[in-house]
Structures are given as structure tokens and as C-alpha cells.
Design a protein around this motif. Structure first.
Motif, PDB file in Angstrom:
ATOM      1  N   PRO A 334      22.997  29.238  60.785  1.00  0.00           N
ATOM      2  CA  PRO A 334      22.098  30.085  61.734  1.00  0.00           C
ATOM      3  C   PRO A 334      22.616  30.959  62.572  1.00  0.00           C
ATOM      4  CG  PRO A 334      21.689  27.522  62.227  1.00  0.00           C
ATOM      5  CD  PRO A 334      22.711  27.942  61.043  1.00  0.00           C
ATOM      6  N   SER A 335      23.785  30.685  63.230  1.00  0.00           N
ATOM      7  CA  SER A 335      24.419  31.405  64.099  1.00  0.00           C
ATOM      8  C   SER A 335      25.027  32.526  63.760  1.00  0.00           C
ATOM      9  CB  SER A 335      25.447  30.561  64.956  1.00  0.00           C
ATOM     10  OG  SER A 335      26.836  30.494  63.950  1.00  0.00           O
ATOM     11  N   ILE A 336      25.160  32.845  62.558  1.00  0.00           N
ATOM     12  CA  ILE A 336      25.487  34.270  62.024  1.00  0.00           C
ATOM     13  C   ILE A 336      24.169  35.148  61.681  1.00  0.00           C
ATOM     14  CG2 ILE A 336      26.587  35.495  60.203  1.00  0.00           C
ATOM     15  CD1 ILE A 336      28.545  33.458  59.721  1.00  0.00           C
ATOM     16  N   LEU A 337      24.470  36.495  62.339  1.00  0.00           N
ATOM     17  CA  LEU A 337      23.416  37.307  61.906  1.00  0.00           C
ATOM     18  C   LEU A 337      24.134  38.221  61.183  1.00  0.00           C
ATOM     19  CD1 LEU A 337      20.434  37.978  62.348  1.00  0.00           C
ATOM     20  CD2 LEU A 337      20.860  39.301  64.474  1.00  0.00           C
ATOM     21  N   GLN A 338      24.972  39.273  61.912  1.00  0.00           N
ATOM     22  CA  GLN A 338      25.769  40.292  61.221  1.00  0.00           C
ATOM     23  C   GLN A 338      27.349  39.761  61.344  1.00  0.00           C
ATOM     24  OE1 GLN A 338      25.074  43.062  59.084  1.00  0.00           O
ATOM     25  NE2 GLN A 338      27.449  42.656  58.789  1.00  0.00           N
TER      26      GLN A 338
END
Length: 350
Positions: A334-338
Motif C-alpha cells: 500500500p505504500s506504492i502509488l506511482q
């Protein structure tokens, strides 16, 4: 020696050497600075679920049919969100010029030869090079917003607040709509607030988002955009709209759709479901809109500061570490967005 990201088999990805491409008339050579990962699409290559890897695409009938896969492993050059510097031009090319930074589509590779015409109008600001990696995903988001016919005074639900969903949220807000954002990850809903969402709904694995949205806006939203690629979310999008409302199915749906029930709200509320896919723009817009216009329009919003794409970048990783970032994306970190791959030519850039 140039290098390219290669999917050798499901769950097996690495940066590998490749042959240099020859410069031909009408082309330019690019050195890649950054290449954005579009997780939804690219995980289908990583996991082996992409239909091109399992069936034959018949381009004349536009059908997937049984037979040999359209392409197989190794899959190389995946990716469509690149920024790089022009380092060589053919003798017959006047622009772009050597030293200019451009954005375009040439895949996760350290170097590429592309048509000069493909990047002539895509010169970008070297001081904010990384924002150029959003051109394609931004145009996908804009295409979905256009399909939803979002306009001043409308209420729009956006399901899925990944990168494309967040951009769709922002573009709908810029268009004058009041947006309710839906996702399962609280941090992404916080990002949606920052993009201008008026309300957020935390999605449950058991559904319920449609009813929550109807309660918020007293009867349903005018349209809903589904970008998660989850069939349960698509069903909740159907449940969220008004009678004769529109649901834009813009996610990349894999496999069946056991949670999409067409005998319930879809039937009784006469809901219209339309597909949005970047190969074409909404029919109602006619020839006035095409892919280049989508890109120009979105990137102009970035240039003017109306869309803060840079804020969505959570991870900039060396291209050689591509396996680690795909492992994190696959397990739903969940810590990755782009996530953006950085190639050696980007040394010292932003």
C-alpha cells in the motif's frame, strides 16, 4: 550496451542487455531518463494473465480466439510512460533537436530509436522531467472523464484511487464536477482529498459503496468511473448512479465477473455501461478528439499547475532493481502509488 526490461516468464522480470537500434531516416535516438510503471496493465505481463499471452487476437474480426498466443515470453519493451533526451537525429530531421527532453512511448529501455514525428510535439521541461512520465496514464484518465460526460454541477463517483483513478478524480474536479472517491486504502483516499474529492468512501470486500454513495448524494451520482479493474467495484458503480445514469468501465478486467449482477440495479435503473479504452475516444466527440489531443490536453493541465502529477510519485528506483518493485506491486504494497524506473542517463536530473 543498451538495456531493456524483460519478462522472461511469469514472476520473472529483469533488466537485460539488448542490441542497439539503427538510426533510420525520419528518426531520432533517445536516451531514457525515467519510465513510469503502469501497474494495472504491466502486472498482467508479470503475472501472465494478459489475454495476448493466452489467446490469439484476430485483428480483422477484433476477437480473441483459441490458438497460439499472440505473443509469448520473453516480453520485452513493456511500458508506455517514458521521458528522455534526444541524443542523435537522422540527417533529414529538423526537430526535435539534440539535447531536447521529450516524453513519449518507447518502453522500459535505456535507449530507443523512434519516429521524430512521434515526439516532435512532446518536448518537455527538463527541470520537471519526471512529470512527463504521466502523459499516457493522464490521457487514459481524461478519456474516462470524457466518457462520463462530467461537467459543471455533476456528481461523479470514481472507483479506484490508484494513479489513474486519482488523476480522473482531479480531472473531473477541474471539469466542475463534485467527486466522491472510493478505495480500500485509507492513504489513497487522503490523496483523493488532496486532488479535490468532496467525499470519500472506504470500500469493503463485501460491497456497500453504492449504497453509501446514494446516501451521500440523495439518490445517486450522475455518473461513475470504475478504474480498479475489480468486478465487485464495477457492480457497486452500477449501484451508485441515478436512473439512466452512466458507468464508465475503464479498468482492465481479468477473467470473469462473478460479482457483476445484471438482473438487479443495472436492469431496474436502466444503467448504461460504456467501455473506455485508450485506443479510441468517446464516439459522441467525433473526429475532434483523438489520442494526441488527449495527451496535449492533459499535459497542458500539468504544465499550468492544475494537475499535480509529481505528487503521486512515491518510488523512484534504479531500473536494475525492477524485479524488487514488481514484487512489491504484485503483493499490493500500500505504500506504492506511482513507481518510476530511473535509468543511468537521468543522473543529476529531477
Amino acid at each position: 550496451m543498451p538495456e531493456v526490461v524483460s519478462f522472461a516468464a511469469p514472476y520473472d522480470v529483469a533488466l537485460v542487455p539488448c542490441d542497439p537500434q539503427p538510426l533510420v531516416p525520419g528518426s531520432v535516438r533517445l536516451r531514457t531518463w525515467y519510465s513510469g510503471i503502469s501497474a494495472g496493465t504491466e502486472l498482467t505481463a508479470y503475472r501472465g494473465s494478459n489475454p495476448y499471452l493466452t489467446r490469439t487476437w484476430d485483428p480483422e474480426r477484433r476477437l480473441f480466439v483459441e490458438g497460439d498466443p499472440t505473443f509469448g515470453y520473453p516480453v520485452q519493451g513493456w511500458g508506455y510512460s517514458e521521458v528522455g533526451e534526444v541524443v542523435e537525429v537522422a540527417a533529414d530531421v529538423g526537430s526535435p533537436a539534440v539535447g531536447q527532453v521529450v516524453h513519449g512511448i518507447w518502453g522500459h529501455r535505456s535507449e530507443a530509436v523512434v519516429s521524430a514525428a512521434a515526439v516532435r510535439d512532446r518536448v518537455w521541461n527538463a527541470d520537471d522531467a519526471i512529470s512527463g512520465t504521466f502523459a499516457r496514464v493522464g490521457s487514459i484518465a481524461l478519456n474516462a472523464v470524457l466518457a462520463a460526460e462530467a461537467q459543471l454541477g455533476d456528481r461523479v463517483a470514481v472507483f479506484g484511487q490508484g494513479v489513474i483513478g486519482l488523476l480522473a478524480t482531479r480531472l473531473a474536479v477541474v471539469s466542475g464536477a463534485e467527486v466522491v472517491a472510493v478505495d480500500t486504502v485509507p492513504e489513497r483516499l487522503e490523496a483523493a482529498r488532496a486532488m479535490g474529492a468532496a467525499e470519500v468512501v472506504i470500500a469493503s470486500v463485501d460491497g456497500g459503496a453504492g449504497a453509501a454513495i446514494r446516501a451521500w448524494c440523495d439518490g445517486g451520482v450522475d455518473s461513475a468511473i470504475e478504474l480498479s479493474g475489480n468486478d465487485r467495484a464495477l457492480h457497486e458503480a452500477v449501484r451508485s448512479v441515478v436512473v439512466d445514469g452512466t458507468v464508465v468501465a475503464s479498468g482492465f478486467y481479468q477473467g470473469g465477473a462473478e460479482h457483476l449482477r445484471l438482473g438487479e440495479e443495472f436492469h431496474h435503473n436502466r444503467v448504461r455501461i460504456v467501455a473506455s479504452q485508450i485506443a479510441g475516444t468517446p464516439v459522441r466527440l467525433g473526429p475532434r478528439w483523438d489520442q494526441p489531443r488527449l495527451v496535449r490536453t492533459f499535459m497542458e493541465q500539468v504544465r499550468r499547475g492544475r494537475v499535480d502529477a509529481r505528487s503521486l510519485v512515491t518510488d523512484v528506483v534504479e531500473a536494475a532493481d525492477v524485479a524488487a518493485v514488481f514484487e512489491r506491486l504484485d503483493r499490493g504494497d500500500p505504500s506504492i502509488l506511482q513507481a518510476v524506473l530511473r535509468f543511468p542517463a537521468a543522473s543529476g536530473t529531477t
